[in-house]
Scaffold this motif. Structure first.
Motif, short mmCIF file in Angstrom:
data_model
loop_
_atom_site.label_atom_id
_atom_site.label_comp_id
_atom_site.label_asym_id
_atom_site.label_seq_id
_atom_site.Cartn_x
_atom_site.Cartn_y
_atom_site.Cartn_z
N ILE A 268 -4.84 14.19 -44.15
CA ILE A 268 -4.27 12.85 -44.35
C ILE A 268 -4.96 11.91 -43.38
N LEU A 269 -5.48 10.82 -43.91
CA LEU A 269 -6.13 9.82 -43.05
C LEU A 269 -5.06 8.99 -42.36
N LEU A 270 -4.99 9.09 -41.03
CA LEU A 270 -4.03 8.30 -40.26
C LEU A 270 -4.60 6.93 -39.89
N GLY A 271 -5.90 6.86 -39.68
CA GLY A 271 -6.52 5.60 -39.28
C GLY A 271 -7.95 5.84 -38.84
N LYS A 272 -8.49 4.88 -38.11
CA LYS A 272 -9.89 4.99 -37.71
C LYS A 272 -10.09 4.43 -36.32
N PRO B 4 -13.08 8.37 -38.32
CA PRO B 4 -11.77 8.56 -38.98
C PRO B 4 -10.94 9.62 -38.25
N VAL B 5 -9.63 9.38 -38.22
CA VAL B 5 -8.70 10.30 -37.56
C VAL B 5 -7.78 10.90 -38.64
N TYR B 6 -7.74 12.23 -38.72
CA TYR B 6 -6.99 12.90 -39.78
C TYR B 6 -5.90 13.80 -39.20
N LEU B 7 -4.85 13.96 -39.98
CA LEU B 7 -3.85 15.00 -39.75
C LEU B 7 -4.12 16.11 -40.76
#
Length: 517
Positions: free
Chosen positions: A6-10, A14-17
């Motif tokens: 899941i893309l949380l933000g950038k 990119p930062v993913y869960l």
């Protein structure tokens, strides 16, 4: 989002869960108004699209907007471009609304037995002695097969304990009248606050929190908690009960590709405020082990140190929004937050926490092999649903098409402890057909009514003879009878126990023999 993240933000990247580490628990922290709710919505929507059910306590009423499509505007479009969200569309998530009071959602109930004496003692704010008496009441109900479903059942059992206090104290432990009275007062307070709505049937089935819709999306269960949170002990105890039920009833599944359920606990500090050591230990145990049952727990609070260190160390996925270090308490919280992240040489975490804007956060999630990533300053992606509350009409429409309304909206009241004990009391209070009811202690039983007149001549003669005998015993208007004389004599000694026994014996014998005891 692709199949497993899941893309949380950038940030710089990119930062993913990662879905397979979604059950490793998490923390969303930050000052009021810094964007914690948006981060929760992004997580919940992403998990739902992966087919993972989510449970969220909606304390402020703004989580409910996830049930409605969002509105696209220039600000949202800019954030989508900045964070690199692919295939972004405004859409609603499948939602079921719940409410302990049954007003803003389907009633969510448990039984008194399922809640148990430990959590109920916390709700009622009982001391150790009073909690021990409540334990005895529960044990007595179990031993006698008395169902404790609602507060009426518990009151009935407490009344039974009070009436048989000496015998129960011998078999179960000392029971004092003062402790029973304190518990009853606590129940009155709970009832006045509307807490009686929490207990009864049909009780919540955990399977209804772990549903998917026809398209395979996970259903987001939203508990309306804007009123419930005003009773902090009731709020935290209910959610802790729910977490304990998941812990006790779900099977072990080990490591899974996706969580079976994600449980979000808003205002998490309420769970630990004034909690006794045994309760804190219980929470630690649940959080430590429940991930092996496929459940992820995400705490949401203002400060990371609202969560005890033993639990904080178990939270692998962290989103830290801005904190303003105005007070010594705030400065300590900033240091705690900075120390719990994996260091990033390019960031001074303690300094950046105070510089974050709304919608920005420091994020660290578990990556390959469960290793936490270095903390990253992240611009949080926009949710696809509405960022805000729903109207009463919109909430009613969602509730009307719910698949479980017929199951929970009507209360059921089957035979339980209250009905059984009330039935016994009614039977015990019914007058005997073989003998007249005994008069209360200290009072004289009323005389038996004279028999009706008989029709035959022989019976008339008998009546005359019998009438003379009655005159001798009972007396006439002019003359005192034997009974009256004996009663007056006995009354002179009525002050003593022997005198009262004599009086009951004399009058009982005259009126047709003493009762069986």
């Amino acid at each position: 989002m692709n199949d497993d993240r899941i893309l949380l933000g950038k940030g710089k990247q990119p930062v993913y869960l990662l879905a397979k580490y979604g059950n490793r628990h998490g923390l969303v922290a930050g000052a009021t108004g810094t964007g914690k709710t948006v981060s929760l919505l992004v997580m919940a929507e992403g998990l739902s699209r992966l087919g993972v059910p989510v449970f969220i306590a909606d304390v402020k009423g703004d989580v409910a907007g996830i049930a409605m499509p969002g509105v696209s505007n220039d600000k949202v479009k800019q954030r989508v471009a900045q964070t690199g969200v692919e295939g972004y569309v405004n859409e609603a998530s499948p939602v079921i609304f719940w409410d302990l009071y049954g007003k803003a959602g389907h009633p969510v109930r448990t039984t008194v037995s399922e809640m148990g004496p430990t959590l109920l003692s916390r709700i009622l704010q009982l001391n150790d002695t009073q909690a021990g008496v409540l334990e005895i009441a529960f044990k007595l109900a179990d031993d006698r097969g008395l169902l404790l479903l609602d507060l009426d059942d518990l009151r009935a059992v407490l009344g039974f304990v009070a009436d048989n206090r000496k015998e129960i104290s011998t078999g179960y432990g000392l029971v004092s009248a003062a402790s029973i009275a304190a518990i009853q007062r606590g129940l009155l307070t709970l009832e006045r606050e509307g807490g009686e709505a929490m207990f009864g049937e049909p009780a919540l089935e955990l399977a209804d929190l772990m549903r998917t819709d026809l398209s395979g999306r996970g259903v987001v269960s939203i508990l309306a908690a804007d009123q419930l949170v005003l009773k902090p002990r009731l709020y935290s105890s209910f959610l802790l009960w729910l977490l304990s039920e998941l812990f006790e009833r779900l099977p072990e599944v080990g490591d899974v590709d996706r969580p079976k359920l994600v449980f979000c606990f808003d205002e998490a500090h309420l769970l630990f405020d004034d909690a006794p050591a045994a309760l804190r230990q219980r929470v630690e145990q649940v959080v430590l082990i429940i991930r092996s049952k496929g459940v992820g727990v995400y705490f949401c609070s203002q400060f990371p140190d609202d969560v005890p260190n033993e639990i904080l160390g178990q939270l692998g996925n962290r989103v830290q929004h801005a904190l303003r270090a105005y007070t010594p308490r705030d400065q300590k919280a900033v240091r705690t937050a900075a120390e719990t992240f994996v260091p990033n040489p390019a960031l001074d975490v303690a300094a950046v926490i105070g510089q974050l804007g709304v919608g920005e956060a420091l994020v660290s999630t578990l990556q390959d092999k469960g290793v936490p990533s270095p903390v990253e300053r992240t611009l949080i992606a926009p949710p696809r649903g509405r960022m805000g509350a729903v109207t009463a009409e919109e909430r009613a429409a969602v509730r009307a098409r719910s698949p479980i309304g017929a199951k929970y909206d009507t209360r059921v009241n089957r035979e339980s402890a209250y009905e059984k004990l009330s039935g016994r009391a009614s039977t015990a209070a019914a007058p005997s057909r073989e003998a007249p009811a005994a008069a209360p202690r200290g009072e004289t039983a009323p005389a038996r009514e004279a028999p009706p007149a008989r029709g035959t001549r022989a019976e008339s003669q008998q009546d005359k003879e019998g009438g003379g005998l009655r005159d001798i015993i009972w007396g006439t208007k002019r003359r005192q009878g034997m009974a009256e004389a004996m009663a007056k004599q006995a009354a002179r000694t009525v002050g003593s126990e022997i005198g009262r026994q004599i009086l009951r014996g004399v009058l009982g014998g005259i009126l047709g023999g003493s009762r069986r005891h």
